[in-house]
Motif scaffolding. Structure first.
Motif, short mmCIF file in Angstrom:
data_model
loop_
_atom_site.label_atom_id
_atom_site.label_comp_id
_atom_site.label_asym_id
_atom_site.label_seq_id
_atom_site.Cartn_x
_atom_site.Cartn_y
_atom_site.Cartn_z
N SER A 38 0.84 -1.20 0.00
CA SER A 38 0.00 0.00 0.00
C SER A 38 0.88 1.25 0.00
O SER A 38 1.83 1.35 0.78
N PRO A 39 0.59 2.19 -0.95
CA PRO A 39 1.51 3.29 -1.18
C PRO A 39 1.79 4.12 0.07
O PRO A 39 2.92 4.54 0.30
N PRO A 90 8.39 9.18 -1.80
CA PRO A 90 7.28 9.28 -2.75
C PRO A 90 7.74 9.52 -4.18
O PRO A 90 7.17 8.99 -5.13
N ALA A 91 8.82 10.30 -4.35
CA ALA A 91 9.32 10.57 -5.71
C ALA A 91 9.67 9.27 -6.43
O ALA A 91 9.50 9.14 -7.63
N LEU A 92 10.15 8.30 -5.68
CA LEU A 92 10.54 7.02 -6.27
C LEU A 92 9.30 6.20 -6.63
O LEU A 92 9.25 5.57 -7.69
N ALA A 108 23.85 18.47 -8.22
CA ALA A 108 24.57 19.68 -7.83
C ALA A 108 23.71 20.94 -7.95
O ALA A 108 23.83 21.85 -7.14
N PHE A 109 22.87 21.00 -8.97
CA PHE A 109 22.21 22.27 -9.29
C PHE A 109 20.71 22.30 -8.99
O PHE A 109 20.13 23.37 -8.86
N VAL A 110 20.05 21.14 -8.95
CA VAL A 110 18.59 21.14 -8.88
C VAL A 110 18.13 20.54 -7.56
O VAL A 110 18.27 19.33 -7.35
N GLY A 111 17.58 21.36 -6.68
CA GLY A 111 17.11 20.86 -5.39
C GLY A 111 15.74 20.23 -5.51
O GLY A 111 15.05 20.38 -6.52
N GLU A 112 15.34 19.53 -4.46
CA GLU A 112 14.00 18.95 -4.43
C GLU A 112 12.97 20.04 -4.65
O GLU A 112 13.08 21.13 -4.08
#
Ligand SMILES: *Cc1c(COP(=O)(O)O)cnc(C)c1O
Length: 356
Positions: A4-5, A12-14, A102-106
């Motif tokens: 169950s999710p 969650p991103a995964l 390196a450049f892109v945060g969550e």
């Protein structure tokens, strides 16, 4: 662990992630592989000798952690100011991962053209970041909105030459684009060695440009896993903080160093592939395809009447693999890697039968 999710231990991103699916790599069998832009010829002999020597030299030791031998040789050969302008990685795919981390945060976003390399999107999703796709026109022109400041991109990817089209922006246009963007621009030159121009020297003019390269395509070493990024030393120093301590192994460093030194081999190999590209393009046009002029080792083609998927399947049944690519809201087509003359002949004779 139940499925169950809500109770998944994973981020969650995964759970939402659609994994990147590379082109088919059939093991064994007698497929003619024209689907993943590999070089149809074996790598320079010097690379193989270097692997043997490195293996004999002692694998019980860790490798030099920064692939310094490679970076020195590459700087010399490619006219880069020095090794501190280069970071080496386990394939340029690892370099792309390092750049996103390196450049892109969550929650932040990266930008890519569409259709292009789908992996950029996957890397954003793994990072819990968002992506903005800017569509090419049907004749592969990039709209001015690619340089927009809206949606605050933190990183922009430009495969140049692009895959699957083989089209490219001239270095002057890339520099202008970088100057207009609010963030760094990664010029993915996986196919740069096949092109009539490249952007390597722009890194000396702009600290917003990072160039990625690979040994997988033009140096015929896809099985080795070695790539690198070229940028100003202060950027390289930051990126180096992220890499694994020993991200390149002794064998790959030795082989990559020898391969990058084999510039004469590179020129001869490229000439064969460019001749093959021209022949294949002409023949495909004869068969009724529309073929996009390419600066890479593959061709993007469409047929005005036939189903692209069916053509792909007919070829596959006869042991010839090409890439069928479908881009929702944009269109579909076939991407064909330039093979040896014998491979190209086999492809063409099947296409002739299927199309008649
Ligand atoms: C093949 C390819 C790469 C990956 O190269 P590796 O060094 O084998 O990881 C990166 N970008 C583009 C656009 C490619 O086609």
């Amino acid at each position: 662990m139940t499925a169950s999710p809500g109770s998944s231990p994973f981020r969650p991103a995964l759970a939402r992630l659609q994994p990147y699916v590379p082109g088919e790599q059939p093991q064994g069998g007698k497929f003619i592989k024209l689907n993943t832009n590999e070089n149809p010829y074996p790598p320079p002999a010097e690379a193989l000798t270097a692997i043997t020597q490195a293996a004999a030299g002692g694998l019980q030791r860790y490798p030099e952690p920064t692939a310094l031998a490679f970076r020195r040789r590459a700087a010399e050969v490619l006219g880069i100011p020095g090794p501190e302008w280069i970071l080496a990685g386990n394939g340029s795919d690892e370099i792309l991962t390092i750049l996103v981390r390196a450049f892109v945060g969550e929650g932040q976003s990266l930008r890519l053209p569409y259709p292009s390399y789908i992996l950029y999107r996957t890397l954003a999703e793994i990072q819990g970041a968002r992506w903005q796709q800017v569509p090419f026109s049907q004749d592969w022109q990039l709209p001015a909105s690619f340089a927009d400041h809206s949606q605050e991109p933190r990183l922009v990817f430009l495969p140049n030459p692009n895959s699957p089209s083989g089209t490219m922006l001239a270095p002057e246009e890339v520099l202008q684009l970088a100057e207009r963007l609010p963030c760094p621009l990664v010029v993915d030159e996986a196919y740069g060695d096949f092109a009539s121009a490249n952007c390597l020297s722009l890194v000396e003019q702009s600290d917003k440009i990072l160039i990625t390269r690979t040994l997988s395509k033009a140096y015929a070493l896809a099985g080795l896993r070695f790539g690198f990024v070229v940028a100003q030393p202060q950027l390289i120093a930051e990126l180096a903080k992220i890499k694994d301590s020993y991200n390149c192994d002794s064998l790959s460093i030795a082989a990559a160093t020898a391969a990058i030194g084999s510039q004469q081999w590179l020129t001869e190999n490229r000439d064969k592939i460019l001749a093959g590209r021209q022949f294949l393009a002409e023949q495909l046009v004869e068969l009724g395809f529309q073929v996009t002029p390419s600066e890479a080792n593959f061709l993007w083609c469409t047929h005005p009447e036939k189903s692209h998927r069916t053509l792909y399947e007919e070829l596959k049944q006869r042991q010839v693999l090409i890439r069928y690519m479908e881009f929702p809201e944009w269109g579909d087509g076939l991407r064909i890697t330039v093979g040896t003359p014998a491979q190209v002949d086999a492809l063409l004779s099947i296409l002739k039968t299927v199309l008649s």
